[in-house]
Design a protein around this motif. Structure first.
Motif, PDB file in Angstrom:
ATOM      1  N   VAL A 140       0.865  -1.180   0.000  1.00  0.00           N
ATOM      2  CA  VAL A 140       0.000   0.000   0.000  1.00  0.00           C
ATOM      3  C   VAL A 140       0.899   1.228   0.000  1.00  0.00           C
ATOM      4  O   VAL A 140       2.092   1.135   0.301  1.00  0.00           O
ATOM      5  CB  VAL A 140      -0.931   0.034   1.235  1.00  0.00           C
ATOM      6  CG1 VAL A 140      -1.893  -1.132   1.242  1.00  0.00           C
ATOM      7  CG2 VAL A 140      -0.126   0.071   2.534  1.00  0.00           C
ATOM      8  N   GLU A 141       0.338   2.348  -0.345  1.00  0.00           N
ATOM      9  CA  GLU A 141       1.101   3.589  -0.225  1.00  0.00           C
ATOM     10  C   GLU A 141       1.414   3.805   1.249  1.00  0.00           C
ATOM     11  O   GLU A 141       0.529   3.673   2.106  1.00  0.00           O
ATOM     12  CB  GLU A 141       0.280   4.750  -0.777  1.00  0.00           C
ATOM     13  CG  GLU A 141       1.050   6.051  -0.862  1.00  0.00           C
ATOM     14  CD  GLU A 141       0.284   7.123  -1.620  1.00  0.00           C
ATOM     15  OE1 GLU A 141       0.500   8.309  -1.319  1.00  0.00           O
ATOM     16  OE2 GLU A 141      -0.520   6.763  -2.501  1.00  0.00           O
ATOM     17  N   GLN A 142       2.648   4.116   1.564  1.00  0.00           N
ATOM     18  CA  GLN A 142       3.076   4.177   2.969  1.00  0.00           C
ATOM     19  C   GLN A 142       2.204   5.116   3.786  1.00  0.00           C
ATOM     20  O   GLN A 142       1.869   6.219   3.369  1.00  0.00           O
ATOM     21  CB  GLN A 142       4.534   4.624   3.056  1.00  0.00           C
ATOM     22  CG  GLN A 142       5.080   4.596   4.482  1.00  0.00           C
ATOM     23  CD  GLN A 142       6.582   4.724   4.526  1.00  0.00           C
ATOM     24  OE1 GLN A 142       7.288   3.990   3.853  1.00  0.00           O
ATOM     25  NE2 GLN A 142       7.071   5.663   5.322  1.00  0.00           N
ATOM     26  N   THR A 143       1.815   4.618   4.963  1.00  0.00           N
ATOM     27  CA  THR A 143       0.954   5.385   5.852  1.00  0.00           C
ATOM     28  C   THR A 143       1.226   4.975   7.296  1.00  0.00           C
ATOM     29  O   THR A 143       2.055   4.102   7.559  1.00  0.00           O
ATOM     30  CB  THR A 143      -0.536   5.154   5.485  1.00  0.00           C
ATOM     31  OG1 THR A 143      -1.356   6.006   6.267  1.00  0.00           O
ATOM     32  CG2 THR A 143      -0.934   3.699   5.729  1.00  0.00           C
ATOM     33  N   PHE A 148      -4.056   3.469   8.634  1.00  0.00           N
ATOM     34  CA  PHE A 148      -4.371   2.209   7.957  1.00  0.00           C
ATOM     35  C   PHE A 148      -5.450   1.440   8.714  1.00  0.00           C
ATOM     36  O   PHE A 148      -6.344   0.844   8.102  1.00  0.00           O
ATOM     37  CB  PHE A 148      -3.115   1.344   7.812  1.00  0.00           C
ATOM     38  CG  PHE A 148      -3.350   0.089   7.022  1.00  0.00           C
ATOM     39  CD1 PHE A 148      -3.597   0.145   5.657  1.00  0.00           C
ATOM     40  CD2 PHE A 148      -3.347  -1.152   7.645  1.00  0.00           C
ATOM     41  CE1 PHE A 148      -3.830  -1.018   4.923  1.00  0.00           C
ATOM     42  CE2 PHE A 148      -3.579  -2.320   6.923  1.00  0.00           C
ATOM     43  CZ  PHE A 148      -3.816  -2.246   5.555  1.00  0.00           C
ATOM     44  N   ALA A 149      -5.381   1.457  10.037  1.00  0.00           N
ATOM     45  CA  ALA A 149      -6.403   0.778  10.841  1.00  0.00           C
ATOM     46  C   ALA A 149      -7.781   1.384  10.577  1.00  0.00           C
ATOM     47  O   ALA A 149      -8.780   0.659  10.484  1.00  0.00           O
ATOM     48  CB  ALA A 149      -6.050   0.858  12.321  1.00  0.00           C
ATOM     49  N   LYS A 150      -7.853   2.702  10.445  1.00  0.00           N
ATOM     50  CA  LYS A 150      -9.126   3.353  10.121  1.00  0.00           C
ATOM     51  C   LYS A 150      -9.624   2.887   8.745  1.00  0.00           C
ATOM     52  O   LYS A 150     -10.821   2.661   8.547  1.00  0.00           O
ATOM     53  CB  LYS A 150      -8.958   4.872  10.126  1.00  0.00           C
ATOM     54  CG  LYS A 150      -8.745   5.466  11.515  1.00  0.00           C
ATOM     55  CD  LYS A 150      -8.515   6.969  11.427  1.00  0.00           C
ATOM     56  CE  LYS A 150      -8.206   7.569  12.792  1.00  0.00           C
ATOM     57  NZ  LYS A 150      -7.882   9.016  12.697  1.00  0.00           N
ATOM     58  N   HIS A 151      -8.694   2.759   7.817  1.00  0.00           N
ATOM     59  CA  HIS A 151      -9.043   2.293   6.473  1.00  0.00           C
ATOM     60  C   HIS A 151      -9.596   0.863   6.517  1.00  0.00           C
ATOM     61  O   HIS A 151     -10.598   0.553   5.859  1.00  0.00           O
ATOM     62  CB  HIS A 151      -7.788   2.354   5.594  1.00  0.00           C
ATOM     63  CG  HIS A 151      -7.908   1.629   4.291  1.00  0.00           C
ATOM     64  ND1 HIS A 151      -8.782   2.011   3.295  1.00  0.00           N
ATOM     65  CD2 HIS A 151      -7.253   0.526   3.822  1.00  0.00           C
ATOM     66  CE1 HIS A 151      -8.670   1.184   2.264  1.00  0.00           C
ATOM     67  NE2 HIS A 151      -7.758   0.268   2.565  1.00  0.00           N
ATOM     68  N   VAL A 152      -8.955   0.004   7.288  1.00  0.00           N
ATOM     69  CA  VAL A 152      -9.425  -1.379   7.430  1.00  0.00           C
ATOM     70  C   VAL A 152     -10.817  -1.397   8.036  1.00  0.00           C
ATOM     71  O   VAL A 152     -11.721  -2.102   7.549  1.00  0.00           O
ATOM     72  CB  VAL A 152      -8.447  -2.200   8.303  1.00  0.00           C
ATOM     73  CG1 VAL A 152      -9.040  -3.572   8.631  1.00  0.00           C
ATOM     74  CG2 VAL A 152      -7.106  -2.355   7.600  1.00  0.00           C
ATOM     75  N   LYS A 153     -11.000  -0.626   9.097  1.00  0.00           N
ATOM     76  CA  LYS A 153     -12.294  -0.603   9.785  1.00  0.00           C
ATOM     77  C   LYS A 153     -13.408  -0.145   8.855  1.00  0.00           C
ATOM     78  O   LYS A 153     -14.496  -0.743   8.818  1.00  0.00           O
ATOM     79  CB  LYS A 153     -12.212   0.312  11.003  1.00  0.00           C
ATOM     80  CG  LYS A 153     -13.475   0.335  11.843  1.00  0.00           C
ATOM     81  CD  LYS A 153     -13.300   1.205  13.087  1.00  0.00           C
ATOM     82  CE  LYS A 153     -14.587   1.227  13.906  1.00  0.00           C
ATOM     83  NZ  LYS A 153     -14.445   2.072  15.125  1.00  0.00           N
ATOM     84  N   THR A 154     -13.144   0.883   8.072  1.00  0.00           N
ATOM     85  CA  THR A 154     -14.150   1.408   7.150  1.00  0.00           C
ATOM     86  C   THR A 154     -14.397   0.449   5.990  1.00  0.00           C
ATOM     87  O   THR A 154     -15.550   0.165   5.634  1.00  0.00           O
ATOM     88  CB  THR A 154     -13.695   2.772   6.595  1.00  0.00           C
ATOM     89  OG1 THR A 154     -13.537   3.700   7.680  1.00  0.00           O
ATOM     90  CG2 THR A 154     -14.718   3.328   5.616  1.00  0.00           C
ATOM     91  N   SER A 155     -13.329  -0.077   5.410  1.00  0.00           N
ATOM     92  CA  SER A 155     -13.449  -0.933   4.232  1.00  0.00           C
ATOM     93  C   SER A 155     -14.201  -2.224   4.526  1.00  0.00           C
ATOM     94  O   SER A 155     -14.968  -2.714   3.697  1.00  0.00           O
ATOM     95  CB  SER A 155     -12.061  -1.272   3.682  1.00  0.00           C
ATOM     96  OG  SER A 155     -11.377  -0.109   3.289  1.00  0.00           O
TER      97      SER A 155
END
Length: 256
Positions: A140-143, A148-155
């Motif tokens: 993934v693009e570095q973050t 990233f945890a927020k992205h996982v939770k939302t996705s």
């Protein structure tokens, strides 16, 4: 005429028997193989609710990820709440096919779908050169871990998740739907800084933090259920005369 056997033969092409773990129970587990099929219900689990939905919708076949027979049952009777569900399928003429660890490992299966939802690029199987396997690795693009945890939770539409910070930015990510935390060591050896899975034990979180791996437990249901949508789409495309539906099924775990 499309029968249970017809659908089973197709599912084996998606997730061959040889991909399953040795301890697993997959394939045609309940019913009659020559039953004509005009309706299929796809679900993560074969529960009493799913049996009721299948009956109401007129589905002769339920296709699940988790095996309906798994605990080494020695009887199927109404005296045991854990096997009475089996009777609900059988008494209503509903067959059940289960694609479990073979679908986890198969190309385009549980873990490729999970990697896709999380936006991983350059995705490959953990074992270099293999086309099938349980764990997927990508970039993934570095973050930051927090972002990233927020992205996982939302996705994945997680009601919550658990994680430990391994002290590294997120760039090279491994995913394993369901309980794959035993792969922490191998994921580290593959050069990953982050691992998304489920059913993580306390000591596995502690080990990951000590070893420098960001470890995210996003939930068993949440990491595996997305494959049901893909499976239903493939069944509908392959059998256009059959009504294919997704079960109205939610994780039994609640955050309070």
């Amino acid at each position: 005429m499309i029968t249970v056997q017809t659908v089973l033969d197709y599912l084996w092409t998606l997730a061959p028997m040889e991909y399953k773990e040795s301890w697993d129970n997959v394939g045609f587990l309940l019913g009659r193989r020559h039953t004509p099929v005009s309706g299929i219900l796809v679900s993560l689990d074969a529960t009493a609710s799913v049996a009721s939905q299948a009956k109401a919708l007129g589905c002769q076949l339920v296709v699940t990820h988790h095996p309906v027979i798994f605990r080494g049952e020695k009887h199927i009777t109404d005296a045991d709440p854990l096997t009475e569900t089996h009777l609900a399928f059988l008494e209503n003429g509903i067959s059940v096919i289960c694609m479990h660890t073979n679908l986890d490992c198969a190309p385009g299966g549980v873990n490729d779908v999970l990697a896709g939802i999380l936006g991983l690029k350059e995705v490959r199987v953990l074992e270099d050169g293999e086309t099938a396997g349980l764990i997927r690795i990508g970039t993934v693009e570095q973050t930051t871990l927090a972002d990233f945890a927020k992205h996982v939770k939302t996705s994945l539409q997680c009601p919550g998740l658990r994680c430990v910070d391994g002290g590294k930015p997120v760039r090279r990510v491994a995913v394993g739907g369901g309980g794959c935390a035993d792969y922490v060591g191998r994921v580290l050896e593959a050069g990953c800084d982050t691992f998304v899975t489920a059913d993580v034990k306390y000591h596995q979180f502690c080990d990951a933090a000590t070893l420098g791996l960001n470890l995210i437990d996003a939930g068993h249901f949440e990491t595996e259920n997305p494959v049901c949508t893909v499976l239903a789409q493939r069944l509908a495309e392959t059998f256009p005369t059959v009504q294919v539906r997704l079960a109205a099924h939610n994780d039994c775990i609640r955050f309070v």
